[in-house]
Write an enzyme that holds these catalytic residues in place. Structure first.
Site, mmCIF file in Angstrom:
data_model
loop_
_atom_site.group_PDB
_atom_site.id
_atom_site.type_symbol
_atom_site.label_atom_id
_atom_site.label_comp_id
_atom_site.label_asym_id
_atom_site.label_seq_id
_atom_site.Cartn_x
_atom_site.Cartn_y
_atom_site.Cartn_z
ATOM 1 N N GLU A 31 0.854 -1.196 0.000
ATOM 2 C CA GLU A 31 0.000 0.000 0.000
ATOM 3 C C GLU A 31 0.887 1.242 0.000
ATOM 4 O O GLU A 31 1.929 1.261 0.682
ATOM 5 C CB GLU A 31 -0.878 -0.037 1.258
ATOM 6 C CG GLU A 31 -2.259 0.481 1.054
ATOM 7 C CD GLU A 31 -3.080 -0.347 0.081
ATOM 8 O OE1 GLU A 31 -3.284 0.109 -1.071
ATOM 9 O OE2 GLU A 31 -3.520 -1.448 0.449
ATOM 10 N N ASP A 167 -5.355 -0.756 -10.566
ATOM 11 C CA ASP A 167 -6.738 -1.236 -10.569
ATOM 12 C C ASP A 167 -7.136 -1.793 -11.934
ATOM 13 O O ASP A 167 -7.730 -2.860 -12.041
ATOM 14 C CB ASP A 167 -7.698 -0.107 -10.190
ATOM 15 C CG ASP A 167 -7.369 0.471 -8.817
ATOM 16 O OD1 ASP A 167 -6.572 -0.144 -8.095
ATOM 17 O OD2 ASP A 167 -7.918 1.540 -8.496
#
Ligand code: ADP
Ligand code: MG
Length: 381
Positions: A31, A167
Site C-alpha cells: 500500500e 486497478d
C-alpha cells in the site's frame, strides 16, 4: 446479474448483443508503494461490471445503466456527457480513438455488483469492461496492457482522478487462484499462486471516509520525495524510494526530519514485506503471509500514519482472534475497508464478533464483503 443485463439489452435494443465482464479488485499487500515505484499485489474478485454491446446503424451511441436506471444518447465526438457513469464510456472510446481506433456507434447496457466507492475499484471494472468489449467487437487489436492504460487515462482525462494503473491492471490481467505481483516501475508482472484452502477473504467496510484523505496523500508524496532528495545528495542515480535501501536511509537519517525518515522506512519495508509475502505464497505458507499483512497494517498505522480509529479497531479485533491469519487496512487510508484472511471454521463467529464490537464502539455495523479471487476481463457470450 449477467442475465439481467442481457435481458435488459434485448428489451431496449433487440437481440444479438455480445456480453463481457471485468471485475473489481482487492490488494493483498503493498500500500502506498505504487507512486514510489515499488510493488503491489492485487487480485481480481468475483464481483464485476457486465457489459452487453452491439454496433448500431445510427449516428450516436445509446447507453443504459441498469443500476442507475438511466438511459442517454451519446456522440463520442460531441461534448462529454454530464452523467459520470457515461463519462467513463465516453473516455474509453475517445482514448481508443486517440490511439488510432475507429469506434462506430453502438448500443450498450451495463451494470454490476462491485460495491461503489468502497475501495474495490468499480470504476476500473467499468473502464476495463467497456474497453475489453469495444476492443473485441470492433477487432481493434489492443493488448490488455494498452487497455489498462486506456482505462487509467480515462480517469485522468475525463473523470479527473489521477490514479495509478494497478486497478485497471488487476481487472484486466486477473486470474482465478492467483494474485498479480505488479512492479510499478517497469509494469512487469508475475502471477503468484493464491489459493488458501480452508480460508476466506473478507472485507469490512467502515463506511467512513475522513476528509484528510486527499490532502494527506499529497503530504505523503512530498515526504517520500524529500527522503529521496536527501539520499540523492550522496548516492547518484536514485530516482525513487525503489532505489533506496534501509542502509542508505539509515546512513543519511540525520539529514532528514524524523517524520520523513519514518515515511520512507515504511515504504522500503513494505516493498520487502511484499516480496517476503510472495515467497510465502510460493510455499503455500499462509500463516507467514498473514503475518506480513499484519506488518503492513502496523507500518501504515504507526510509520505512515494513514489509518484511522475505525480501521485500527477492526485490525485490532482481528488480531486477537486466533482464527484470523492476517488483517490490514486496504487502500489509501483514513477510511474504507480492512481485508482479512480468516480460517473457514472461525469465519461465522468472527463476523459476529466484528459486527458486535464495531457497532458497540462506533454505533453502526461495518459492511461485510466476502470475495473470491477470480478471472479478469473476459467474454461471456
Ligand atoms: P471506486 O472506488 O468504486 O472505483 P469511484 O468513485 O472511483 O469508486 O467510481 C465510482 C463511479 O463509477 C460511480 O460514481 C459511477 O459513475 C461509476 N460506476 C461504478 N459502478 C457502476 C455501476 N454498476 N453502474 C453505473 N456506474 C458505475
Ligand atoms: Mg475508482
Amino acid at each position: 446479474m449477467k442475465t439481467k443485463i442481457q435481458e435488459q439489452f434485448e428489451k431496449l435494443y433487440g437481440d444479438g448483443a455480445s456480453l463481457f465482464a471485468s471485475p473489481g479488485r482487492v490488494n493483498l499487500i503493498g500500500e502506498h508503494t505504487d507512486y514510489n515505484l515499488g510493488f503491489v499485489l492485487p487480485g481480481a474478485i468475483d464481483k464485476a461490471i457486465y457489459v452487453a454491446v452491439k454496433p448500431n446503424d445510427g449516428k450516436v451511441c445509446r447507453l443504459h445503466s441498469v443500476d442507475y436506471d438511466e438511459t442517454i444518447e451519446m456522440d463520442i465526438h460531441g461534448e462529454k456527457p454530464e452523467k459520470q457513469w457515461a463519462q467513463y464510456i465516453y473516455g474509453v472510446a475517445n482514448e481508443m480513438e486517440k490511439r488510432g481506433a475507429l469506434i462506430r456507434p453502438f448500443d450498450m447496457v451495463f451494470g454490476g455488483d462491485v460495491p461503489l466507492g468502497a475501495g474495490l475499484s468499480s470504476s476500473a471494472a467499468l473502464e476495463s469492461a467497456v474497453g475489453f468489449a469495444l476492443n473485441t467487437i470492433y477487432d481493434l487489436g489492443f493488448g490488455r496492457e494498452q487497455l489498462a492504460k486506456i482505462g487509467q487515462m480515462t480517469e485522468h482525462n475525463y473523470v479527473g482522478v489521477r490514479c495509478g494503473i494497478m486497478d485497471q491492471f488487476a481487472s484486466l490481467f486477473g486470474e482465478a487462484g492467483h494474485v498479480i505481483r505488479l512492479d510499478c516501475r517497469s509494469l512487469e508482472y508475475k502471477l503468484e499462486p493464491f489459493d488458501p484452502q480452508g480460508c476466506k477473504v473478507v472485507l469490512f467496510d467502515t463506511k467512513v471516509k475522513h476528509t484528510l484523505a486527499s490532502s494527506e496523500y499529497n503530504v505523503r508524496r512530498a515526504q517520500c520525495e524529500a527522503g529521496v532528495a536527501v539520499v540523492l545528495r550522496h548516492v547518484g542515480g536514485v530516482e525513487s524510494l525503489r532505489d533506496v535501501t534501509m542502509d542508505m536511509l539509515d546512513a543519511y537519517k540525520g539529514e532528514m526530519e524524523e517524520v520523513v525518515y519514518r515515511r520512507c522506512r515504511y515504504v522500503i519495508e513494505e516493498n520487502q514485506r511484499l516480496l517476503d509475502a510472495c515467497a510465502a505464497l510460493e510455499k503455500g505458507d499462509y500463516v507467514t503471509f498473514g503475518q506480513k499483512m499484519n506488518g503492513s497494517h502496523d507500518g501504515l498505522s504507526k510509520d505512515y500514519e494513514v489509518s484511522c480509529a475505525e480501521l485500527d479497531f477492526l485490525a485490532d479485533v482481528a488480531r486477537t482472534n486466533s482464527g484470523v491469519l492476517g488483517a490490514r487496512m486496504m487502500g489509501g487510508g483514513f477510511g474504507g475497508c480492512t481485508i482479512n484472511l480468516v480460517r473457514a471454521e472461525a469465519y461465522a463467529d468472527f463476523l459476529e464478533e466484528i459486527s458486535d464490537k464495531f457497532s458497540h464502539r462506533f454505533g453502526q455495523t461495518p459492511r461485510i464483503i466476502e470475495v473470491n479471487i477470480s478471472q479478469g476481463a473476459h467474454r461471456i457470450a
